[in-house]
Design an enzyme around this catalytic site. Structure first.
Site, PDB file in Angstrom:
ATOM      1  N   ARG A   2       0.947  -1.225  -0.001  1.00 12.04           N
ATOM      2  CA  ARG A   2       0.115   0.154  -0.259  1.00 12.04           C
ATOM      3  C   ARG A   2       0.655   0.683  -0.353  1.00 12.04           C
ATOM      4  NH1 ARG A   2      -4.665   0.486  -1.509  1.00 12.04           N
ATOM      5  NH2 ARG A   2      -5.835   2.464  -0.468  1.00 12.04           N
ATOM      6  N   LEU A  60       2.215   4.414   0.659  1.00 12.77           N
ATOM      7  CA  LEU A  60       1.843   6.279   1.950  1.00 12.77           C
ATOM      8  C   LEU A  60       2.094   7.027   1.818  1.00 12.77           C
ATOM      9  CD1 LEU A  60       4.073   3.366   4.597  1.00 12.77           C
ATOM     10  CD2 LEU A  60       1.399   4.005   4.792  1.00 12.77           C
ATOM     11  N   HIS A  98      13.102  -3.941  -0.350  1.00  4.95           N
ATOM     12  CA  HIS A  98      12.692  -4.415  -1.469  1.00  4.95           C
ATOM     13  C   HIS A  98      12.969  -5.491  -2.157  1.00  4.95           C
ATOM     14  CE1 HIS A  98      10.728  -3.502  -5.199  1.00  4.95           C
ATOM     15  NE2 HIS A  98      12.301  -2.765  -5.341  1.00  4.95           N
TER      16      HIS A  98
HETATM   17  C1  GAR Z   1       9.063  -9.160  -0.193  1.00  3.72           C
HETATM   18  O1  GAR Z   1       9.878 -10.160  -1.204  1.00  3.72           O
HETATM   19  C2  GAR Z   1       9.567  -7.797  -0.177  1.00  3.72           C
HETATM   20  O2  GAR Z   1      10.494  -7.902  -0.044  1.00  3.72           O
HETATM   21  C3  GAR Z   1       8.255  -7.634  -0.617  1.00  3.72           C
HETATM   22  O3  GAR Z   1       7.525  -8.735  -1.285  1.00  3.72           O
HETATM   23  C4  GAR Z   1       7.297  -9.532  -0.069  1.00  3.72           C
HETATM   24  C5  GAR Z   1       6.777  -9.696   0.551  1.00  3.72           C
HETATM   25  O4  GAR Z   1       6.811 -10.921   1.007  1.00  3.72           O
HETATM   26  N1  GAR Z   1       8.285  -6.502  -0.739  1.00  3.72           N
HETATM   27  C6  GAR Z   1       8.096  -5.299  -1.890  1.00  3.72           C
HETATM   28  O5  GAR Z   1       7.766  -6.230  -3.210  1.00  3.72           O
HETATM   29  C7  GAR Z   1       8.068  -4.020  -1.662  1.00  3.72           C
HETATM   30  N2  GAR Z   1       7.973  -3.066  -2.809  1.00  3.72           N
HETATM   31  P1  GAR Z   1       6.808 -11.994   2.642  1.00  3.72           P
HETATM   32  O6  GAR Z   1       5.252 -11.245   2.954  1.00  3.72           O
HETATM   33  O7  GAR Z   1       7.337 -13.082   2.665  1.00  3.72           O
HETATM   34  O8  GAR Z   1       7.983 -10.454   3.893  1.00  3.72           O
END
Ligand code: GAR
Length: 218
Positions: free
Chosen positions: A94, A96, A112
């Site tokens: 989401r 912010l 990320h």
């Molecule tokens: C992770 O790979 C995180 O780095 C990514 O979502 C995934 C969540 O996995 N975040 C993004 O892409 C942010 N832009 P998780 O719920 O198992 O931690």
């Protein structure tokens, strides 16, 4: 009140990075406690794990709010009522607003799955494969209003192999996410980070600690 930093982790789904943070924070010398897991999706799988751990959970379904501001005011009210000091975004999908980001300036971090400043947004592993890069990875950074940007605290690099798929590459990156996110939170909560523009420095250690180079797979 605990002398450790009080942390809220924001999730939207699986929550494996949240689990890594919670598990790391069980170490007696870890300088922070995860005291709240917050989701914008009531069905986020990670909420069940947090409940099992005895951690307070709260779900704010963003679809029930008329606008981003009212959604974020509800978040902020909860964070203040729990005396939260640090926020970790862990797959929180989401955007912010600058207002909310401003409330948490230098106290909110994100992970990320790419080596910033490359590949902001979604489908980072697919895009890395499409570009033919040989090195990919993940980044922990302070949150600024721009999505998936902000002063970089730690990065880990992994090799891209010839037979990689988005899933196999993503799994290799995720294993590194689970290492660098607790490390970065530890540094933040022990006041070891200082920010100068885009650059973050780490006191009390070899600064090369902030980059992990995963060895090539055999
Ligand atoms: C992770 O790979 C995180 O780095 C990514 O979502 C995934 C969540 O996995 N975040 C993004 O892409 C942010 N832009 P998780 O719920 O198992 O931690």
């Amino acid at each position: 009140m605990s002398a450790k930093g009080r942390v809220a982790v924001f999730i939207s789904g699986r929550g494996s990075n949240m689990v890594a943070l919670v598990e790391a924070a069980k170490a007696p010398d870890f300088p922070a406690d995860v005291v709240l897991v917050l989701s914008n999706r009531p069905d986020a799988a990670g909420l069940a794990y947090a409940r099992q751990q005895g951690i307070a959970t709260v779900a704010f379904d963003h679809k029930l709010y008329s606008d981003r501001e009212s959604f974020e005011h509800a978040l902020q009210h909860t964070l203040e009522s729990k005396n939260i000091e640090f926020v970790c975004l862990a797959g929180f999908m989401r955007l912010l607003t600058p207002w909310f980001v401003g409330q948490w300036r230098n106290r909110m971090i994100n992970i990320h799955p790419a080596l910033q400043p490359l590949y902001k947004g979604l489908h980072t592993h697919e895009r890395a494969l499409a570009d033919g890069v040989k090195i990919h990875g993940c980044t922990v950074h302070f949150v600024v209003p721009e999505m998936d940007a902000g002063p970089i605290i730690a990065q880990a690099a992994v090799p891209v192999l010839d037979d990689d798929t988005p899933d196999s590459l993503g799994a290799r990156v995720l294993a590194q996410e689970h290492l660098i996110y607790p490390m970065a939170l530890n540094w933040l909560a022990s006041s070891r980070l200082s920010i100068d523009g885009a650059r973050v420095s780490l006191s009390g250690a070899d600064p090369r600690e902030a980059a992990l180079i995963a060895p090539a797979l055999s």
